[in-house]
Scaffold this active site. Structure first.
Site, PDB file in Angstrom:
ATOM      1  N   HIS A  11      12.764  -2.784   1.905  1.00 20.35           N
ATOM      2  CA  HIS A  11      12.239  -1.471   2.280  1.00 20.35           C
ATOM      3  C   HIS A  11      13.131  -0.391   1.699  1.00 20.35           C
ATOM      4  CE1 HIS A  11       9.419  -3.321   4.962  1.00 20.35           C
ATOM      5  NE2 HIS A  11      10.402  -4.079   5.407  1.00 20.35           N
ATOM      6  N   LEU A  12      12.516   0.670   1.237  1.00 20.85           N
ATOM      7  CA  LEU A  12      13.282   1.815   0.735  1.00 20.85           C
ATOM      8  C   LEU A  12      13.993   2.518   1.881  1.00 20.85           C
ATOM      9  CD1 LEU A  12      10.195   2.575  -1.219  1.00 20.85           C
ATOM     10  CD2 LEU A  12      12.333   2.777  -2.460  1.00 20.85           C
ATOM     11  N   SER A  13      13.287   2.680   2.987  1.00 16.53           N
ATOM     12  CA  SER A  13      13.839   3.389   4.150  1.00 16.53           C
ATOM     13  C   SER A  13      14.442   2.378   5.122  1.00 16.53           C
ATOM     14  CB  SER A  13      12.733   4.189   4.843  1.00 16.53           C
ATOM     15  OG  SER A  13      11.765   3.308   5.392  1.00 16.53           O
TER      16      SER A  13
ATOM     17  N   PRO B 262       0.795  -1.229   0.000  1.00 13.66           N
ATOM     18  CA  PRO B 262       0.000   0.000   0.000  1.00 13.66           C
ATOM     19  C   PRO B 262       0.830   1.284   0.000  1.00 13.66           C
ATOM     20  CG  PRO B 262      -0.139  -1.130   2.126  1.00 13.66           C
ATOM     21  CD  PRO B 262       0.512  -2.077   1.167  1.00 13.66           C
ATOM     22  N   ASN B 263       0.341   2.230  -0.772  1.00 17.28           N
ATOM     23  CA  ASN B 263       0.897   3.592  -0.883  1.00 17.28           C
ATOM     24  C   ASN B 263       2.191   3.668  -1.688  1.00 17.28           C
ATOM     25  OD1 ASN B 263      -1.188   4.864   0.734  1.00 17.28           O
ATOM     26  ND2 ASN B 263      -0.280   3.776   2.449  1.00 17.28           N
TER      27      ASN B 263
ATOM     28  N   ASP C 103       1.825 -15.654   6.527  1.00 18.18           N
ATOM     29  CA  ASP C 103       1.331 -17.038   6.382  1.00 18.18           C
ATOM     30  C   ASP C 103       1.305 -17.476   4.925  1.00 18.18           C
ATOM     31  OD1 ASP C 103       0.974 -17.381   9.094  1.00 18.18           O
ATOM     32  OD2 ASP C 103      -1.207 -17.224   9.066  1.00 18.18           O
TER      33      ASP C 103
ATOM     34  N   HIS D  58       4.237  -4.411   9.173  1.00 14.63           N
ATOM     35  CA  HIS D  58       4.158  -4.288  10.628  1.00 14.63           C
ATOM     36  C   HIS D  58       2.846  -4.821  11.203  1.00 14.63           C
ATOM     37  CE1 HIS D  58       7.428  -1.718   9.414  1.00 14.63           C
ATOM     38  NE2 HIS D  58       6.604  -0.881   8.806  1.00 14.63           N
TER      39      HIS D  58
ATOM     40  N   ARG E 245       7.743   0.501  13.440  1.00 14.22           N
ATOM     41  CA  ARG E 245       8.329   0.017  12.172  1.00 14.22           C
ATOM     42  C   ARG E 245       9.450  -0.993  12.407  1.00 14.22           C
ATOM     43  NH1 ARG E 245       5.928   3.437   8.294  1.00 14.22           N
ATOM     44  NH2 ARG E 245       5.595   5.488   9.189  1.00 14.22           N
TER      45      ARG E 245
ATOM     46  N   TYR F  47      11.493   8.436   1.128  1.00 17.45           N
ATOM     47  CA  TYR F  47      11.408   7.365   0.130  1.00 17.45           C
ATOM     48  C   TYR F  47      12.073   7.695  -1.203  1.00 17.45           C
ATOM     49  CZ  TYR F  47       8.063   5.598   3.528  1.00 17.45           C
ATOM     50  OH  TYR F  47       7.486   5.147   4.684  1.00 17.45           O
TER      51      TYR F  47
ATOM     52  N   ARG G 262      13.631   4.169  12.399  1.00 25.37           N
ATOM     53  CA  ARG G 262      12.455   5.048  12.408  1.00 25.37           C
ATOM     54  C   ARG G 262      11.606   4.801  13.673  1.00 25.37           C
ATOM     55  NH1 ARG G 262       9.677   4.743   6.713  1.00 25.37           N
ATOM     56  NH2 ARG G 262       8.583   6.549   7.603  1.00 25.37           N
TER      57      ARG G 262
ATOM     58  N   ASN H 196       7.992  -5.733  -0.924  1.00 24.97           N
ATOM     59  CA  ASN H 196       7.952  -4.594  -0.009  1.00 24.97           C
ATOM     60  C   ASN H 196       6.504  -4.514   0.473  1.00 24.97           C
ATOM     61  OD1 ASN H 196       7.874  -2.229   1.388  1.00 24.97           O
ATOM     62  ND2 ASN H 196       9.001  -1.028  -0.136  1.00 24.97           N
TER      63      ASN H 196
ATOM     64  N   ARG I 201       5.328  10.861  -2.559  1.00 26.40           N
ATOM     65  CA  ARG I 201       5.076  10.557  -1.144  1.00 26.40           C
ATOM     66  C   ARG I 201       6.360  10.730  -0.307  1.00 26.40           C
ATOM     67  NH1 ARG I 201       4.754   4.468   1.240  1.00 26.40           N
ATOM     68  NH2 ARG I 201       4.133   5.068   3.333  1.00 26.40           N
TER      69      ARG I 201
ATOM     70  N   ALA J  70       3.211  -0.781   4.753  1.00 29.90           N
ATOM     71  CA  ALA J  70       2.666  -0.763   6.118  1.00 29.90           C
ATOM     72  C   ALA J  70       2.246  -2.153   6.601  1.00 29.90           C
ATOM     73  CB  ALA J  70       1.479   0.197   6.182  1.00 29.90           C
TER      74      ALA J  70
ATOM     75  N   GLU K   6      12.549  -9.651   1.707  1.00 26.06           N
ATOM     76  CA  GLU K   6      11.807  -8.462   2.151  1.00 26.06           C
ATOM     77  C   GLU K   6      12.625  -7.211   1.817  1.00 26.06           C
ATOM     78  OE1 GLU K   6      11.545  -8.362   6.400  1.00 26.06           O
ATOM     79  OE2 GLU K   6      10.236  -6.606   6.449  1.00 26.06           O
TER      80      GLU K   6
HETATM   81  C1  DQA Z   1       8.356   0.976   3.710  1.00 23.74           C
HETATM   82  C2  DQA Z   1       8.458   1.198   5.228  1.00 23.74           C
HETATM   83  C3  DQA Z   1       7.104   1.017   5.898  1.00 23.74           C
HETATM   84  O1  DQA Z   1       7.229   1.215   7.292  1.00 23.74           O
HETATM   85  C4  DQA Z   1       6.112   2.007   5.349  1.00 23.74           C
HETATM   86  O2  DQA Z   1       4.842   1.791   5.910  1.00 23.74           O
HETATM   87  C5  DQA Z   1       6.041   1.998   3.859  1.00 23.74           C
HETATM   88  C6  DQA Z   1       7.288   1.853   3.097  1.00 23.74           C
HETATM   89  C7  DQA Z   1       9.684   1.279   2.996  1.00 23.74           C
HETATM   90  O3  DQA Z   1       9.831   0.851   1.853  1.00 23.74           O
HETATM   91  O4  DQA Z   1      10.559   1.951   3.548  1.00 23.74           O
HETATM   92  O5  DQA Z   1       4.992   2.213   3.275  1.00 23.74           O
HETATM   93  O6  DQA Z   1       8.044  -0.381   3.487  1.00 23.74           O
END
Ligand code: DQA
Length: 146
Positions: free
Chosen positions: A99-101, A9-10, A86, A79, A110, A22, A106, A73, A17, A76, A97
């Site tokens: 993550h950009l950040s 999501p997002n 599963d 978490h 997270r 990011y 953080r 990725n 964003r 959200a 897995e």
């Molecule tokens: C994220 C980190 C997550 O905590 C956050 O909710 C995201 C992006 C990242 O790529 O850094 O939407 O997965």
């Protein structure tokens, strides 16, 4: 060798964003860069991209894929989602897995990932390069297990 890349999501908003966290690169460009990087590893890597803002759709995609490996990725859902964790465990797909950040640097919430434990490893903190590093690791794992 088919690899599925799932973005949660997002992440469709990347580029607009919170760019200080990011980066300025949108998802389409990140995906295109990954295709180019894949060619430097092996010309036979085929990448399928899937982005969804819906947890159940991500679960369905994991359950039905014929890909050999997964880069995810979960955004959200990292978490919160027992369901995604599963699903990865249930279909026994080799996953990384991403993550950009740097999620460990953080907010406290997270620092918890429901997904890390069902993945080969995690790459976080390198903006769009996190995906390339994940592909490098996943490709070498899959190649060595052929
Ligand atoms: C994220 C980190 C997550 O905590 C956050 O909710 C995201 C992006 C990242 O790529 O850094 O939407 O997965």
């Amino acid at each position: 060798m088919k690899i599925l890349v799932i973005n949660g999501p997002n992440l469709n908003l990347l580029g607009k964003r919170e760019p200080e966290i990011y980066g300025n690169t949108d998802l389409e460009k990140i995906n295109n860069e990954l295709i180019e990087y894949a060619k430097t590893l092996n010309n036979e890597i085929e990448i399928e991209f899937f982005q969804s803002n819906h947890e159940g759709d991500i679960v369905d995609k994991i359950q039905t894929t014929d890909a050999k490996g997964l880069i995810i990725n979960p955004a959200a859902y990292t978490h919160t989602s027992v369901a995604i964790s599963d699903a990865i465990k249930g279909v026994k797909i080799k996953a990384v897995e991403v993550h950009l950040s740097n999620v460990s640097a953080r907010e406290e919430f997270r620092k918890i990932s429901y997904v890390s434990g069902v993945c080969l490893g995690t790459v976080a903190g390198f903006k769009q390069n996190s995906y390339k590093m994940a592909l490098f690791g996943l490709y070498n794992e899959l190649k060595n297990n052929e």
